[in-house]
Motif scaffolding. Structure first.
Motif, PDB file in Angstrom:
ATOM      1  N   ARG A  21       0.834  -1.216   0.000  1.00  0.00           N
ATOM      2  CA  ARG A  21       0.000   0.000   0.000  1.00  0.00           C
ATOM      3  C   ARG A  21       0.860   1.254   0.000  1.00  0.00           C
ATOM      4  N   ALA A  22       1.932   1.227   0.795  1.00  0.00           N
ATOM      5  CA  ALA A  22       2.813   2.396   0.858  1.00  0.00           C
ATOM      6  C   ALA A  22       3.477   2.653  -0.488  1.00  0.00           C
ATOM      7  N   GLY A  23       3.922   1.568  -1.140  1.00  0.00           N
ATOM      8  CA  GLY A  23       4.550   1.719  -2.449  1.00  0.00           C
ATOM      9  C   GLY A  23       3.584   2.227  -3.496  1.00  0.00           C
ATOM     10  N   LEU A  24       2.358   1.718  -3.468  1.00  0.00           N
ATOM     11  CA  LEU A  24       1.343   2.169  -4.417  1.00  0.00           C
ATOM     12  C   LEU A  24       1.001   3.639  -4.208  1.00  0.00           C
ATOM     13  N   ARG A  25       0.860   4.022  -2.947  1.00  0.00           N
ATOM     14  CA  ARG A  25       0.547   5.422  -2.650  1.00  0.00           C
ATOM     15  C   ARG A  25       1.647   6.335  -3.193  1.00  0.00           C
ATOM     16  N   ALA A  26       2.897   5.960  -2.970  1.00  0.00           N
ATOM     17  CA  ALA A  26       4.010   6.784  -3.448  1.00  0.00           C
ATOM     18  C   ALA A  26       3.999   6.895  -4.976  1.00  0.00           C
ATOM     19  N   LEU A  27       3.754   5.771  -5.660  1.00  0.00           N
ATOM     20  CA  LEU A  27       3.699   5.777  -7.117  1.00  0.00           C
ATOM     21  C   LEU A  27       2.573   6.661  -7.629  1.00  0.00           C
ATOM     22  N   LEU A  28       1.398   6.451  -7.084  1.00  0.00           N
ATOM     23  CA  LEU A  28       0.218   7.160  -7.583  1.00  0.00           C
ATOM     24  C   LEU A  28       0.295   8.656  -7.310  1.00  0.00           C
ATOM     25  N   GLU A  29       0.761   9.013  -6.140  1.00  0.00           N
ATOM     26  CA  GLU A  29       0.792  10.434  -5.808  1.00  0.00           C
ATOM     27  C   GLU A  29       1.933  11.163  -6.505  1.00  0.00           C
ATOM     28  N   GLY A  30       2.778  10.412  -7.221  1.00  0.00           N
ATOM     29  CA  GLY A  30       3.782  11.041  -8.069  1.00  0.00           C
ATOM     30  C   GLY A  30       3.187  11.529  -9.384  1.00  0.00           C
ATOM     31  N   GLU A  31       1.944  11.154  -9.658  1.00  0.00           N
ATOM     32  CA  GLU A  31       1.230  11.607 -10.853  1.00  0.00           C
ATOM     33  C   GLU A  31       0.324  12.776 -10.477  1.00  0.00           C
TER      34      GLU A  31
END
Length: 221
Positions: A21-31
């Motif tokens: 979840r933490a990795g996904l959040r970081a990826l998504l919020e980079g967009e």
């Protein structure tokens, strides 16, 4: 990266691994066009959060370890069904480590608008999220390949019965005429149409026929 000037897409992450979840959040919020409104590790809580946060897209882990209050396992497929039963706005994109044909078909049948493998590149995830939010389908290449040979066309989203309904739509048939041609109750035809609209991301008969032609599901003669 999206060039849209509109409000960011609201995303809810559902995965029972905190690190994922933490990795996904970081990826998504980079967009710049994505905004993660919440996250959870179990399906029962996901349904509650969808009601509260009203996300545009729900990223759904296929194999959740959650056990519901009734004692049954609430996996990603069942959670998807429950979310779509209570929210007509949220679009679900399945994110998983597995890509078997059975899993892909179960996810799409449950109403998921996307299927992405965790091992895939981030761009596939971003494309699937944007496609689902826009009302389309976002399938990773491995997931799309699972459909090959399952139905007649290169965009095999619909069942054989649903394709028959769309073919009759293309000929200008009314619901009553379709029911007569296929020996179905008119209410059954309406149910098929609701499912077809949902699967193709369309809202009316003309758009449905056009999308079916674009996907290669039917041919206009």
């Amino acid at each position: 990266m999206s060039e849209s000037a509109g409000p960011p897409l609201r995303i809810l992450i559902v995965d029972d691994h905190t690190v994922v979840r933490a990795g996904l959040r970081a990826l998504l919020e980079g967009e710049p066009d994505f905004h993660v409104v919440g996250e959870t590790g179990d399906g029962t809580d996901a349904v509650r959060l969808v009601r509260g946060f009203r996300p545009d897209v729900v990223l759904m882990d296929l194999r959740l370890s959650d056990t519901g209050a009734e004692g049954g396992r609430v996996d990603g497929i069942e959670t998807t069904r429950r979310i779509l039963a209570t929210s007509t706005d949220a679009r679900v994109v399945v994110l998983t480590s597995y890509g078997s044909q059975a899993d892909v078909l179960r996810a799409v049948e449950a109403g998921a608008r996307g299927y992405v493998l965790k091992a895939g590149p981030p761009e596939e995830l971003f494309r699937a999220v944007r496609a689902a939010a826009a009302g389309g389908m976002g399938l990773a290449p491995e997931a799309a390949a699972s459909f090959v040979g399952h139905t007649a066309g290169p965009g095999p989203v619909l069942s054989e019965r649903e394709i028959e309904v769309v073919r009759l739509l293309a000929r200008g048939h009314s619901n009553r005429a379709i029911a007569g041609a296929l020996f179905l109750a008119e209410a059954t035809v309406k149910t098929h149409l609701v499912r077809i609209y949902r699967k193709l991301g369309t809202e009316n008969r003309a758009a449905t026929v056009g999308e079916a032609v674009r996907l290669g599901l039917i041919e206009l003669t």
